[in-house]
Design a protein around this motif. Structure first.
Motif, PDB file in Angstrom:
ATOM      1  N   MET A  63      -8.866  88.873  47.870  1.00  0.00           N
ATOM      2  CA  MET A  63      -8.713  89.194  46.450  1.00  0.00           C
ATOM      3  C   MET A  63      -7.740  90.349  46.243  1.00  0.00           C
ATOM      4  O   MET A  63      -6.914  90.314  45.329  1.00  0.00           O
ATOM      5  N   CYS A  64      -7.829  91.393  47.066  1.00  0.00           N
ATOM      6  CA  CYS A  64      -6.874  92.508  46.945  1.00  0.00           C
ATOM      7  C   CYS A  64      -5.459  92.039  47.259  1.00  0.00           C
ATOM      8  O   CYS A  64      -4.513  92.416  46.573  1.00  0.00           O
ATOM      9  N   ARG A  65      -5.320  91.216  48.297  1.00  0.00           N
ATOM     10  CA  ARG A  65      -3.983  90.698  48.629  1.00  0.00           C
ATOM     11  C   ARG A  65      -3.404  89.928  47.453  1.00  0.00           C
ATOM     12  O   ARG A  65      -2.257  90.115  47.067  1.00  0.00           O
ATOM     13  N   ARG A  66      -4.203  89.076  46.862  1.00  0.00           N
ATOM     14  CA  ARG A  66      -3.712  88.258  45.747  1.00  0.00           C
ATOM     15  C   ARG A  66      -3.420  89.120  44.514  1.00  0.00           C
ATOM     16  O   ARG A  66      -2.397  88.951  43.847  1.00  0.00           O
ATOM     17  N   ALA A  71       0.486  91.793  48.105  1.00  0.00           N
ATOM     18  CA  ALA A  71       0.862  92.573  49.285  1.00  0.00           C
ATOM     19  C   ALA A  71      -0.140  92.290  50.407  1.00  0.00           C
ATOM     20  O   ALA A  71      -1.224  91.756  50.152  1.00  0.00           O
ATOM     21  N   PRO A  72       0.170  92.664  51.644  1.00  0.00           N
ATOM     22  CA  PRO A  72      -0.750  92.371  52.742  1.00  0.00           C
ATOM     23  C   PRO A  72      -2.083  93.118  52.659  1.00  0.00           C
ATOM     24  O   PRO A  72      -3.071  92.680  53.230  1.00  0.00           O
ATOM     25  N   PHE A  73      -2.097  94.226  51.934  1.00  0.00           N
ATOM     26  CA  PHE A  73      -3.342  94.963  51.699  1.00  0.00           C
ATOM     27  C   PHE A  73      -3.135  95.893  50.511  1.00  0.00           C
ATOM     28  O   PHE A  73      -2.014  96.099  50.063  1.00  0.00           O
ATOM     29  N   TRP A 129      -0.082  86.848  58.969  1.00  0.00           N
ATOM     30  CA  TRP A 129       1.277  87.261  59.298  1.00  0.00           C
ATOM     31  C   TRP A 129       1.445  88.779  59.376  1.00  0.00           C
ATOM     32  O   TRP A 129       2.526  89.268  59.699  1.00  0.00           O
ATOM     33  N   TYR A 130       0.374  89.532  59.090  1.00  0.00           N
ATOM     34  CA  TYR A 130       0.462  90.991  59.116  1.00  0.00           C
ATOM     35  C   TYR A 130      -0.269  91.536  60.328  1.00  0.00           C
ATOM     36  O   TYR A 130      -1.410  91.179  60.599  1.00  0.00           O
ATOM     37  N   GLU A 131       0.399  92.419  61.072  1.00  0.00           N
ATOM     38  CA  GLU A 131      -0.203  93.041  62.247  1.00  0.00           C
ATOM     39  C   GLU A 131      -0.473  94.518  61.958  1.00  0.00           C
ATOM     40  O   GLU A 131       0.434  95.255  61.587  1.00  0.00           O
TER      41      GLU A 131
END
Length: 134
Positions: free
Chosen positions: A27-30, A34-36, A115-117
């Protein structure tokens, strides 16, 4: 102090901010695209909207979470969680000065973007993590 992108909403936080976490939930990503997102917990009574309260609007992204944002520019500013009724979470990116603010952990890494490390040494929690303080 802080504001939305267009400046229609300004606010003050009259108390400590923390903990500050990077949230990787879907939900935060959407909501942030952003990735976070990075939020800090504050006492609800420490938040004062000093300009543009009429521009602040909200969306219930789930039964437990109410997300507030600027009706003019769409900036995500705050959210409330039913599990912590005396608190508000403020988007750290909306603050005017973040000099003395440091994230403490990554939360909801169990649903982070594939896709985020994560490359730092902060603690990682599969879900929320410990809830401490008042």
């Amino acid at each position: 102090t802080g504001a939305c992108l267009c400046g229609a909403i300004r606010f003050e936080i009259r108390g400590p901010i923390g903990p500050v976490d990077h949230c990787h939930c879907s939900m935060c990503r959407r909501a942030h695209g952003a990735p976070f997102s990075t939020f800090g917990r504050i006492r609800r009574d420490a938040l004062a909207i000093t300009r543009g309260a009429d521009r602040l609007t909200a969306h219930a992204s789930s039964d437990a979470v109410l997300r507030s944002f600027c009706a003019t520019c769409g900036s995500r500013l705050f959210f409330r969680h039913a599990a912590l009724p005396d608190h508000e979470f403020v988007a750290i990116g909306s603050l005017d000065d973040t000099t003395n603010i440091a994230p403490e952990a990554h939360i909801f890494v169990g649903s982070k973007a594939a896709w985020y490390e994560i490359r730092d040494e902060l603690p990682q929690h599969v879900e929320y993590g410990p809830i401490g303080g008042d």
